[in-house]
Design an enzyme around this catalytic site. Structure first.
Site, PDB file in Angstrom:
ATOM      1  N   SER A 702       0.802  -1.222   0.000  1.00  0.00           N
ATOM      2  CA  SER A 702       0.000   0.000   0.000  1.00  0.00           C
ATOM      3  C   SER A 702       0.836   1.274   0.000  1.00  0.00           C
ATOM      4  CB  SER A 702      -0.949   0.004   1.204  1.00  0.00           C
ATOM      5  OG  SER A 702      -0.228  -0.003   2.410  1.00  0.00           O
ATOM      6  N   LYS A 745      -6.771   3.643   8.428  1.00  0.00           N
ATOM      7  CA  LYS A 745      -5.867   4.635   7.839  1.00  0.00           C
ATOM      8  C   LYS A 745      -6.506   6.022   7.819  1.00  0.00           C
ATOM      9  CE  LYS A 745      -3.525   1.201   4.943  1.00  0.00           C
ATOM     10  NZ  LYS A 745      -3.280   0.705   3.572  1.00  0.00           N
TER      11      LYS A 745
END
Length: 827
Positions: A702, A745
């Site tokens: 990511s 996140k």
């Protein structure tokens, strides 16, 4: 892999065969010998010893020795567990030996027979690979002119050996004949030392004793000690046999006494206890098969003397059977509204769990025989997973028991020990059921992701039966050895991560993910739960202290940065203690705790927004990462220097993240001209990518878009916007792929003061789970290509960047409607 060791014990049933000594002259012993390390045994000259070998060095040694028909040196290791012994690990005295037989037993295993020829002393090791070689000195026996004393010592040795053999009836008669047939005194001493059961160090001392007379005296001492030990052992054995006969006689007399008492109607205390136990078993509501086993054990117990250890074992077993809740069930509180109020009172948020509990109660109200659910709450520390179990028990009106599984490594902790073991007990589940006293408690399985496994078994495998709704109605504990029904139990497991939980065990549980709290939620939790709790624990009341909303905001933003609220509660406790000191000192007026007072009590702020400082130069980008404690920011720093086109990666990175960096660099090289970068930028330049917090391992795909953005910023000289964070996987063609952990996140970005978040377009659906406060205060930009990322992330888009960001600045991205089972892509 097998080790080089003697086949059989040091004191075998038949004395080790000995060949006549003097089979090799001193002059025929090479100055350099290959060395075979020997474990757990000492090899003597004249001996014939079978060995099993498996170490690669030893296999190479014996192959060369057989091929070249050469003798070898056998030396005992000081420590048997040493796999690759060196000079310091070997004794200095060994035996020259000849390989007389070699058999291949398997792919890497050989069996050989060696014959001892003479003693030698190791001078120094001259080779370590492919096997040990040493320079040696041949050693001969030192004999004196006093042959009469040597002859007398030999007679005493034979006499003492005969006595020892007579004390060991398991030895064959041939052992005595073998000892009598030996005439050479040195050979006799070596034979006895090789076969007497004494520690390795003492056998080695005999081998290292070169003086013949001293060696014979040393062996005499060993034999004499062995004789005394055998005499004492035989004496103890006779006493034990006599005690057994006495016990049997007492048992017979006790049985007669019992019959007489029954005739006279004089039952003792023991009989009353057994009658009471029998009554408890009748009232326990045992299933038919369990009742049959219990009655059989009770009848056996009545025939065992109370003084016998077996009586205690059987009595304890029946006590466990009688005390377990075989039929006792606590009545569920099926008032849905009352359960909802109880859950809301104890916990703020966590709507998924509350919804699932209310659903269970609703179905239970409609269908009485429903099995208990098996839930697994997964989330970062401090979000209320463990305390939720007690709230569920209160809401449902059930008993509550908690099992801490963190660090459990023994399968017997789950299933218990069999009754044949001393001090055996049932496993933790049966113990918890006895403690609960009902058949349907709420059982909290805390830290299920931290189970271990070792040579005693795998507890997670034992849990498969416990947490399987199709099997746990007949759970079998090793101690009870009868089926017990766990199907009515409501299991609530907790975990910080799903990855450590084995797949089959994870499949048996209903996973409910809990994420971190927003600032607004933390302040509400503090106001409703934490502040009243800490005031009570510190002997304070609202008349003593008033913590303002401004103070709570300061606590959540400047002194704690976590997914849960544990540290927030600690900081509130710090404030309460400071106020308690003043109240105890006589200060009576109410104290108002504002932001300035918080700083005065707790000291300088621990957290502040460092994004702007970090990204004030080109080459630094802000990424988003998922951790077991929630989400976090991940800064990526890039720099360049004169060099030859190399790229250095630091920060304790995993293979996937390293490959992401390589792919990002390849993409930049292919798009260099389009981005306004010199196509030959790597010819005289080295690149360095660093991921701060180097002590923390990092991995995953990511960070791909963040790495590419940082490199583009470095090479174009354009800074990355300090109010922007991003996540997503970048392909070699510049496509942006979805990743997991979006909710965690996004909450991390919100906690850190980020204003804009760049996400893959296919992660748009994951924003449904993000709390409204964070979603409303952040701007989301959805992208499908790296051109979109660079245009949104850099202060000035590079020349040649095409495409547009996936969202409009100042507007929240439209959200899809929640679905029953929307697929979720995880990195």
């Amino acid at each position: 892999m097998s080790d080089e060791k003697k086949k059989g014990s040091a004191a075998s049933a038949m004395p080790t065969a000995m060949a006549p000594p003097g089979l090799i002259n001193k002059e025929d012993i090479p100055q350099v010998l290959p060395i075979l390390p020997l474990r757990n045994s000492v090899f003597f000259p004249g001996g014939v010893l079978p060995l099993a070998v498996g170490r690669q060095k030893t296999i190479a040694l014996i192959k060369d020795a057989v091929r070249d028909d050469q003798v070898i040196g056998v030396v005992t290791q000081r420590r048997a567990e040493e796999e690759d012994p060196g000079a310091a690990d070997l004794y200095t005295m060994g035996t020259v030996a000849r390989i007389v037989k070699l058999l291949k037993m398997g792919e890497d295993n050989y069996s050989l027979v060696v014959q001892g020829l003479a003693r030698f002393r190791v001078v120094e090791l001259v080779q370590e690979a492919p096997y040990l070689k040493a320079r040696v000195d041949a050693v001969e026996d030192k004999t004196s002119s006093e042959n009469v004393e040597v002859e007398a010592l030999g007679i005493n040795l034979k006499k003492l050996a005969r006595e020892v053999i007579e004390l060991m009836p398991e030895l064959p008669a041939a052992a005595t004949e073998l000892v009598e047939s030996i005439t050479h005194p040195g050979h006799l001493a070596d034979l006895i030392a090789a076969n007497v059961d004494v520690p390795i160090e003492e056998k080695q001392a005999v081998l290292e004793t070169v003086d013949l007379k001293a060696r014979m005296k040393l062996v005499l001492e060993l034999l004499n000690r062995k004789r005394e030990i055998l005499k004492l052992s035989n004496k103890i054995d006779s006493a034990v046999k006599g005690e057994m006969s006495k016990t049997q006689r007492e048992y017979y007399l006790r049985q007669q006494l019992k019959a007489i008492k029954e005739e006279l109607g004089e039952m003792g205390e023991e009989e009353e206890e057994l009658d009471e136990l029998q009554e408890r078993l009748k009232k326990a509501g045992l299933p038919p098969d369990v009742e049959k086993v219990a009655n059989k054990e009770l009848n056996r117990l009545k025939t065992i003397p109370a003084a016998s250890s077996e009586y205690t074992v059987a009595r304890t077993y029946l006590d466990w059977i009688a005390d377990l809740p075989w039929a006792k069930i606590s009545e569920d509180n099926l008032d849905i509204e009352n359960a909802r109020q109880q859950l809301d009172k104890d916990h703020f948020g966590i709507k998924k769990v509350k919804k699932r509990i209310l659903e269970y109660l609703a179905v239970r109200k409609l269908k009485n025989d429903m099995r208990g659910p098996i839930l697994c709450l997964v989330g970062p520390p401090g979000v209320g997973k463990t305390s939720l179990g007690q709230s569920v028990a209160k809401a449902t009106g059930r008993k509550f028991v908690r099992l801490s599984l963190g660090g459990v490594r023994d399968e017997a902790e789950i299933r218990g020990h069999r009754r044949t073991y001393v001090g055996a007990l049932p496993g933790r589940f049966i113990q918890s059921m006895k403690k609960a006293g009902t058949k349907n408690p709420v059982m909290m399985l805390d830290e299920i992701d931290k189970l271990g496994a070792d040579f005693r078994g795998d507890p997670s495998a034992a849990l498969l039966e416990v947490l399987d709704p199709e099997q746990n109605n007949t759970f079998s504990d090793h101690y009870l050895d009868v089926p017990f029904d766990l199907s009515k139990v409501m299991f609530v497991a907790t975990a910080n991560q799903l990855d450590p939980i084995p797949g089959p065990l994870r499949d048996r549980m209903e996973i409910i993910e809990l994420t971190g709290y927003t600032f607004e939620e933390k302040q509400s939790i503090a106001r409703i739960h934490l502040v009243p709790k800490q005031l009570k624990e510190h002997g304070l009341s609202p008349d003593h202290i008033d913590i303002t909303d401004e103070a709570l905001l300061t606590l959540t933003t400047a002194y704690t940065r976590e997914a849960g609220v544990r540290n927030l509660e600690r900081r509130i406790a710090d404030i309460c203690r400071a106020v308690a000191v003043e109240v105890a000192g006589g200060k009576t007026e109410k104290q108002t705790i504002n932001a300035d007072r918080v700083k005065e009590i707790l000291g300088p702020e621990m957290f502040y927004s460092e994004v702007a400082e970090r990204t004030e130069v080109p080459g630094v980008a802000t990424g988003l990462a998922w951790t077991a404690a929630g989400g976090d920011l991940l800064f990526i720093e890039a720099t360049k220097m004169a060099g030859k086109g190399g790229m250095t990666l630091t920060g304790q990175l995993g293979d996937v993240m390293k490959e992401s960096a390589t792919a990002a660099l390849s993409y930049l090289r292919s798009k260099a001209e389009q981005l306004g970068i010199s196509p030959n930028f790597l010819e005289k330049t080295d690149l360095h990518l660093h991921f701060p917090a180097g002590s923390i391992p990092k991995d995953g795909p990511s960070a791909g878009v963040t790495i590419l953005t940082a490199l583009t910023s470095l090479l174009t000289g354009i800074r990355v916007r300090h109010d922007t964070a991003m996540t997503g996987e970048a392909t070699l063609r510049g496509l942006v792929l979805p990743v997991g952990g979006i909710k965690e996140k996004v909450l991390a970005a919100h906690r850190a003061g980020i204003k804009r978040v760049i996400l893959p377009e296919r992660c748009r659906k994951d924003l449904i789970d993000v709390p409204d406060q964070a979603r409303n205060e952040l701007e989301f930009i959805f992208v499908t290509h790296m051109d979109d990322v660079l245009k949104a992330a850099l202060e000035t888009p590079p020349v040649g960047v095409a495409g547009t960001p996936g969202g409009e600045p100042g507007k929240e991205a439209p959200l899809p409607k929640p679905a029953e089972s929307a697929p979720e892509v995880r990195a």
